[in-house]
Design a protein around this motif. Structure first.
Motif, PDB file in Angstrom:
ATOM      1  N   ALA A 153      44.023  19.747   8.287  1.00 58.90           N
ATOM      2  CA  ALA A 153      44.834  20.253   9.395  1.00 58.90           C
ATOM      3  C   ALA A 153      44.097  21.404  10.048  1.00 58.90           C
ATOM      4  O   ALA A 153      43.289  22.089   9.414  1.00 58.90           O
ATOM      5  N   GLU A 154      44.410  21.632  11.341  1.00 58.47           N
ATOM      6  CA  GLU A 154      43.816  22.729  12.089  1.00 58.47           C
ATOM      7  C   GLU A 154      44.884  23.360  12.964  1.00 58.47           C
ATOM      8  O   GLU A 154      45.736  22.666  13.525  1.00 58.47           O
ATOM      9  N   SER A 155      44.866  24.676  13.060  1.00 59.54           N
ATOM     10  CA  SER A 155      45.871  25.389  13.849  1.00 59.54           C
ATOM     11  C   SER A 155      45.640  25.150  15.341  1.00 59.54           C
ATOM     12  O   SER A 155      44.531  24.806  15.762  1.00 59.54           O
ATOM     13  N   PRO A 156      46.683  25.333  16.160  1.00 58.50           N
ATOM     14  CA  PRO A 156      46.534  25.142  17.602  1.00 58.50           C
ATOM     15  C   PRO A 156      45.428  26.010  18.206  1.00 58.50           C
ATOM     16  O   PRO A 156      44.742  25.586  19.128  1.00 58.50           O
ATOM     17  N   GLY A 157      45.252  27.222  17.685  1.00 58.51           N
ATOM     18  CA  GLY A 157      44.209  28.098  18.204  1.00 58.51           C
ATOM     19  C   GLY A 157      42.838  27.843  17.619  1.00 58.51           C
ATOM     20  O   GLY A 157      41.853  28.491  18.002  1.00 58.51           O
ATOM     21  N   ARG A 158      42.771  26.907  16.666  1.00 60.48           N
ATOM     22  CA  ARG A 158      41.518  26.514  16.010  1.00 60.48           C
ATOM     23  C   ARG A 158      40.849  27.659  15.254  1.00 60.48           C
ATOM     24  O   ARG A 158      39.648  27.626  15.002  1.00 60.48           O
ATOM     25  N   ASN A 159      41.641  28.637  14.865  1.00 60.46           N
ATOM     26  CA  ASN A 159      41.101  29.745  14.076  1.00 60.46           C
ATOM     27  C   ASN A 159      41.317  29.540  12.584  1.00 60.46           C
ATOM     28  O   ASN A 159      40.697  30.227  11.773  1.00 60.46           O
ATOM     29  N   VAL A 160      42.204  28.604  12.242  1.00 55.92           N
ATOM     30  CA  VAL A 160      42.535  28.332  10.854  1.00 55.92           C
ATOM     31  C   VAL A 160      42.486  26.829  10.629  1.00 55.92           C
ATOM     32  O   VAL A 160      42.976  26.051  11.450  1.00 55.92           O
ATOM     33  N   SER A 161      41.878  26.422   9.536  1.00 60.24           N
ATOM     34  CA  SER A 161      41.841  25.010   9.164  1.00 60.24           C
ATOM     35  C   SER A 161      41.916  24.914   7.652  1.00 60.24           C
ATOM     36  O   SER A 161      41.705  25.897   6.934  1.00 60.24           O
TER      37      SER A 161
END
Length: 237
Positions: A153-161
């Motif tokens: 999974a990846e966060s909408p802001g792409r800062n966390v996966s």
């Protein structure tokens, strides 16, 4: 815009570093995480107390909270490890809570149906057992695809996966530069989004209740009333 005197409560870590008013008392920021909004939750935290993850007894993540001084407790480059520890601790607490509240001796609820007292032949029983075996095989195959394969999974802001398997977080990646500069609320939101998606993907709700089918329900209903089953088989009860 006026420049009146600000209250000590108005300052936080985002106000030009660690700036504090003279005479404001203890310069250490409040570090206790707020109480979860949900009444029935379990929590997990890392050893440093930097991250707290709150989840329902079904292990659904409902909140991620960073201590206000988390950057003093751990290096931002280690935030991902702290989150993994806290998230898996919450999952373990959720499992323990379910075991405490589950009556292992209680029979699974069966759908209401008209009582059937028609005779059962050997062929009827064989067909039912064959159907149950096929349904259990299909469920096991679907379940193995979930438990044996990690999900990502990846966060909408792409800062966390991250990735997870069997409901446990395996890995979490957090951009340390972003974590060092972003507000706590932004970090919490992106981490929560990833943890929630990993939970959903690694533990689908349609599989969480175990195998269900018409044949399985029929067999369970027969097994729950052994005396009636014997009569339907033509055997003395």
């Amino acid at each position: 815009m006026g420049f009146g005197r600000r209250s000590p409560d108005d300052w936080d870590e985002d106000d030009e570093g660690d700036l504090w008013l003279v005479g404001s008392g203890d310069p250490s920021p409040r570090s206790d995480p707020p109480e979860p909004e949900h009444a029935d939750v379990v929590t997990g935290t890392d050893p440093a107390g930097a991250v707290t993850v709150a989840a329902t007894p079904e292990a659904e993540v409902v909140a991620v909270t960073l201590a206000e001084d988390w950057k003093r407790r751990i290096d931002p480059r280690a935030l991902h490890s702290a989150v993994v520890t806290a998230a898996n601790a919450a999952t373990a607490q959720a499992l323990a809570r379910r075991l405490e509240t589950t009556d292992l001796g209680a029979a699974a609820p069966q759908p209401a149906a008209q009582q059937d007292d028609s005779p059962l032949t050997r062929q009827d029983v064989t067909r039912l057992l064959d159907a149950v075996t096929a349904d259990l095989g299909a469920f096991t195959q679907r379940l193995s695809k979930v438990v044996d394969q990690p999900v990502t999974a990846e966060s909408p802001g792409r800062n966390v996966s991250g990735s997870a398997q069997r409901g446990q977080v395996l890995r979490l990646g957090i951009d340390p530069a972003w974590a060092s500069a972003a507000r706590n609320t932004e970090i919490e939101a992106e981490i929560k989004a990833v943890l929630a998606e990993l939970r959903s993907k690694s533990t689908p709700q349609d599989l969480a209740g175990g195998p269900r089918s018409r044949a399985i329900d029929e067999l369970n209903a027969l097994a729950s009333e052994p005396q009636r089953l014997l009569r339907r088989l033509g055997l003395p009860s």
